[in-house]
Design a protein around this motif. Sequence first.
Motif, mmCIF file in Angstrom:
data_model
loop_
_atom_site.group_PDB
_atom_site.id
_atom_site.type_symbol
_atom_site.label_atom_id
_atom_site.label_comp_id
_atom_site.label_asym_id
_atom_site.label_seq_id
_atom_site.Cartn_x
_atom_site.Cartn_y
_atom_site.Cartn_z
ATOM 1 N N GLY A 1 8.002 -7.020 12.306
ATOM 2 C CA GLY A 1 6.716 -7.616 12.653
ATOM 3 C C GLY A 1 6.648 -8.997 12.037
ATOM 4 N N ALA A 2 5.831 -9.871 12.589
ATOM 5 C CA ALA A 2 5.781 -11.249 12.104
ATOM 6 C C ALA A 2 4.776 -11.449 10.985
ATOM 7 C CB ALA A 2 5.460 -12.191 13.264
ATOM 8 N N TYR A 3 3.730 -10.631 10.941
ATOM 9 C CA TYR A 3 2.621 -10.901 10.030
ATOM 10 C C TYR A 3 2.355 -9.723 9.094
ATOM 11 C CZ TYR A 3 1.726 -14.756 13.212
ATOM 12 O OH TYR A 3 1.857 -15.887 13.977
ATOM 13 N N PRO A 4 1.740 -9.991 7.955
ATOM 14 C CA PRO A 4 1.332 -8.891 7.071
ATOM 15 C C PRO A 4 0.385 -7.934 7.796
ATOM 16 C CG PRO A 4 1.221 -10.985 5.905
ATOM 17 C CD PRO A 4 1.460 -11.311 7.353
ATOM 18 N N ALA A 5 0.535 -6.649 7.498
ATOM 19 C CA ALA A 5 -0.304 -5.650 8.168
ATOM 20 C C ALA A 5 -0.296 -4.354 7.376
ATOM 21 C CB ALA A 5 0.191 -5.395 9.594
ATOM 22 N N ASP A 6 -1.365 -3.565 7.566
ATOM 23 C CA ASP A 6 -1.484 -2.231 6.995
ATOM 24 C C ASP A 6 -1.394 -1.210 8.121
ATOM 25 O OD1 ASP A 6 -2.085 -3.310 4.442
ATOM 26 O OD2 ASP A 6 -4.216 -3.440 4.958
ATOM 27 N N TYR A 7 -0.681 -0.115 7.857
ATOM 28 C CA TYR A 7 -0.635 1.011 8.783
ATOM 29 C C TYR A 7 -1.058 2.256 8.011
ATOM 30 C CZ TYR A 7 1.930 -2.173 11.796
ATOM 31 O OH TYR A 7 2.291 -3.252 12.577
ATOM 32 N N PHE A 8 -2.275 2.740 8.298
ATOM 33 C CA PHE A 8 -2.812 3.943 7.653
ATOM 34 C C PHE A 8 -2.497 5.132 8.558
ATOM 35 C CE2 PHE A 8 -5.589 0.418 6.334
ATOM 36 C CZ PHE A 8 -5.473 0.509 4.948
ATOM 37 N N PHE B 1 2.313 -0.878 3.895
ATOM 38 C CA PHE B 1 1.951 -2.300 3.955
ATOM 39 C C PHE B 1 3.227 -3.102 4.109
ATOM 40 C CE2 PHE B 1 1.943 -6.363 1.678
ATOM 41 C CZ PHE B 1 1.051 -7.064 2.472
ATOM 42 N N VAL B 2 3.209 -4.034 5.056
ATOM 43 C CA VAL B 2 4.358 -4.914 5.274
ATOM 44 C C VAL B 2 3.916 -6.366 5.171
ATOM 45 C CG1 VAL B 2 5.483 -3.223 6.752
ATOM 46 C CG2 VAL B 2 4.052 -4.977 7.795
ATOM 47 N N TRP B 3 4.811 -7.189 4.627
ATOM 48 C CA TRP B 3 4.582 -8.630 4.612
ATOM 49 C C TRP B 3 4.967 -9.260 5.947
ATOM 50 C CZ3 TRP B 3 1.704 -11.031 1.271
ATOM 51 C CH2 TRP B 3 1.582 -10.537 -0.035
ATOM 52 N N GLY B 4 5.838 -8.606 6.700
ATOM 53 C CA GLY B 4 6.309 -9.159 7.953
ATOM 54 C C GLY B 4 7.417 -10.169 7.733
ATOM 55 N N GLY C 1 13.141 -8.678 -0.965
ATOM 56 C CA GLY C 1 11.753 -8.418 -0.613
ATOM 57 C C GLY C 1 11.340 -6.981 -0.876
ATOM 58 N N TYR C 2 10.086 -6.690 -0.620
ATOM 59 C CA TYR C 2 9.573 -5.336 -0.820
ATOM 60 C C TYR C 2 8.498 -5.024 0.209
ATOM 61 C CZ TYR C 2 5.197 -7.053 -2.908
ATOM 62 O OH TYR C 2 3.973 -7.663 -3.117
ATOM 63 N N ALA C 3 8.298 -3.736 0.412
ATOM 64 C CA ALA C 3 7.155 -3.218 1.162
ATOM 65 C C ALA C 3 6.390 -2.300 0.219
ATOM 66 C CB ALA C 3 7.624 -2.467 2.402
ATOM 67 N N GLU C 4 5.242 -1.819 0.657
ATOM 68 C CA GLU C 4 4.450 -0.896 -0.159
ATOM 69 C C GLU C 4 4.191 0.378 0.629
ATOM 70 O OE1 GLU C 4 1.985 -4.391 -2.582
ATOM 71 O OE2 GLU C 4 0.924 -3.054 -1.192
ATOM 72 N N ILE C 5 4.473 1.524 -0.003
ATOM 73 C CA ILE C 5 4.045 2.805 0.541
ATOM 74 C C ILE C 5 2.976 3.335 -0.405
ATOM 75 C CG2 ILE C 5 6.180 3.258 1.763
ATOM 76 C CD1 ILE C 5 7.043 5.088 -0.505
ATOM 77 N N GLN C 6 1.924 3.898 0.167
ATOM 78 C CA GLN C 6 0.758 4.212 -0.650
ATOM 79 C C GLN C 6 0.182 5.582 -0.292
ATOM 80 O OE1 GLN C 6 -2.096 1.015 -1.055
ATOM 81 N NE2 GLN C 6 -0.591 -0.554 -0.569
ATOM 82 N N ALA C 7 -0.615 6.111 -1.225
ATOM 83 C CA ALA C 7 -1.267 7.408 -1.023
ATOM 84 C C ALA C 7 -2.679 7.332 -1.576
ATOM 85 C CB ALA C 7 -0.478 8.519 -1.721
ATOM 86 N N ARG D 1 -0.397 -18.445 5.422
ATOM 87 C CA ARG D 1 -1.280 -17.775 6.375
ATOM 88 C C ARG D 1 -0.760 -16.374 6.689
ATOM 89 N NH1 ARG D 1 -1.602 -22.568 10.698
ATOM 90 N NH2 ARG D 1 0.577 -22.686 10.014
ATOM 91 N N MET D 2 -1.698 -15.423 6.726
ATOM 92 C CA MET D 2 -1.348 -14.018 6.877
ATOM 93 C C MET D 2 -1.754 -13.455 8.232
ATOM 94 S SD MET D 2 -2.369 -12.723 3.021
ATOM 95 C CE MET D 2 -1.559 -11.131 3.159
ATOM 96 N N ARG D 3 -2.114 -14.310 9.168
ATOM 97 C CA ARG D 3 -2.545 -13.834 10.486
ATOM 98 C C ARG D 3 -2.135 -14.849 11.538
ATOM 99 N NH1 ARG D 3 -8.135 -16.004 11.778
ATOM 100 N NH2 ARG D 3 -8.450 -17.654 10.249
#
Length: 739
Positions: free
Chosen positions: A265-272, A307-310, A329-335, A735-737
Amino acid sequence: MATSVRRTTVTLPTAPVGPDNPLPALRPLDEVHRVDDRVRATLPSDMARQVAHAPLRSVLPVRLRDGYGRDRAPATLDAIVLENDRLRATVLPGLGGRVHSLIHKATGDSADTELLYRNPVLQPADFALNGAWFSGGIEWNIGATGHTTLSCAPLHAARVPAPDAADGGAMVRLWEWERLRDLPFQVDLWLPADSAFLYVGVRIRNPHHLPAPVYWWSNIAVPEDEHTRVLAPADDAWHFGYARSLSRVPVPEWDGADRTYPLRGAYPADYFYEVPDGARRWIASLDAGGSGLVQTSTDLLRGRKLFVWGAGPGGRRWQQWLTEPGTGGYAEIQAGLARTQLEHIPLEAGEEFAWLEAYGPLTADPAAVHGTDWATARRETETRLEAALPRAAVDAAYAAWRRYADAEPAEQLATGSGWGALEAERGGFQLPGTPFDPGTLGEEQEPWRRLLRTGALPDWEPGPSQADPGASLVAPVWRDLLEAAPSTAGAEYHLGVAQWHAGDRAQAERSWERSLRCAETPWALRCLAVADTASGHPARAADRLLRAVQLLLASGTVPPPEADPVLEADPVLEAAGAGQGPGVGAGTGQRAEAAGAPTAVSLAAPPVAAAADPVALEAAEAALGREAIVALLAADRADDARAVLDALRPAIRARGRFRLLRAQVLLAQGDALAARAVFDEGFEVCDLREGDEALSDTWYAIVERLVTGTDEPLTEEARARARTEHPLPGRYEFRMRPT
């Protein structure tokens, strides 16, 4: 080997967090994770209700932490290590209890494996609700939507008996008083002998007589490359983009790409992830070989998120900003407790939320994990998880931990703040297992303890109060005590802050005006300026802030500017400064127009002897100066804004934030070429906020003016030409969007 718990240190290149901002956080949060009523109306009813439940108005009573820079030097940090034959966990109790490292230890000829993204530096950035935050490891986010205000704060820590205490087992307990919601919480880290999983028992208690809103998300940073895949037991997710939209999307394919790979993906985003009721709660990040980290929990912790930075320039720039060159780089997995991070859940009076999490290594068949059949990939991962750590074993570990959740600390390992001790004394709370020792009370809490015991808040002392008005408390019980306290400049100021936080703005303004009648201070003037801005009076707000800066610069020895800045005459300010008439100092703030030739008014007032802490004084000068410049620009007083900027000490003017303000002032004065030169020289805004587009907005405003000329109107054709001929330099791309 039996599990060991030991104290040690970790040395990291570190940019110090620096002093707190002394100005109370009266303004609404600029947290990006919000949706409007139109979006909320499209959500399931239970989610919409929790999204609307008790949103945070501000981070009061917590103070903003924006005093950090980007100059890093090796620093020794206190750490606690839990270790057995299979895992080694390193915890930083002085930094929110962050799990800095989780190493799967080698067996046979294999090498040790770091399961987390371990940042090689400690670089604060403006991501926490109150500012300073750093990336990497596992963080415990409590309070309200966003990164916790405890991100860079110390927690209490102690060794406590573990469920396997008979075999020498011990847990590390972290605990604190979360001040946004006034709730005590604990995090118990338990590594049973021979276990490949770190257990984490969490408890949040509500000792009050009314329900309280609760937020919790455990945030795990994991290494990321083009082969990393994140898996969770879901076929749908709620996608949040930084355009503040929340919509349900399919998993894994959406909008032409497999979004379970963070770099697609190109942009930061959250996937719940929409985890079905009854399904086991888990999330895993696996590499090309099918190996990585898995997190699972008891059912109360229902939410899972990626969560991804893209792969776009903004996300990559942020990743570089948070670490040092050459770091992956890193991504975030969350609970979390809810399906999304936009929600808060009510916790009834006298009740508690408690659950158990488990973190450990997982290896699955890479062909299945990275195959095109999502159901097969999920099934393979969950099957391997069940073999490594059965769901029933997690439930059993939770039941075993619950019997030790009230165990009293056996050995203190680290000390947190004194705020919990103050609240425990005020409320008479009995909180087994998480003692808030009166010995932790310090200078910040002492005035409030005296208010509690005597009914009077000590008035400001001449020296320290010149640089810092002291921390405010805003809970209803403290507001009631302040209302009954004798009227002093300090008591009325703090009462106004508490009233403002409660939404009683008219009473807050009256309290600050009474504070000014007791003594003219920058602090009450600044609060009234915030009220003026909120009520649509930018000119009056600018006047008050200008006077506040004058008072502060006169309160201590400040290095002189290159030349004394001169402002237009302002009879109201002069009268207020001399104590004549109502003026700004008395709370009216009505700006008068000077007749005839202006009289010189210097901001570089003669210094007076002061006992104020020089570090605190510089923090106050930077905070007030910044707000004054912004207010003066909003009031179309660019020359006055420049005078304030020039009056600040050189160390402040050299900061990136103030270089950006310099460019904005120059542009407002009509000198776009000089404003462009500031950008060409280069600067870094250390406290740039997540989602803030001030750098790109200012850059484009400058180049648009350069393309059109000073007096020419800006057309869409000119706007497009400016962007083509003057693209935003990469160093300013945050810019994040999509734009």
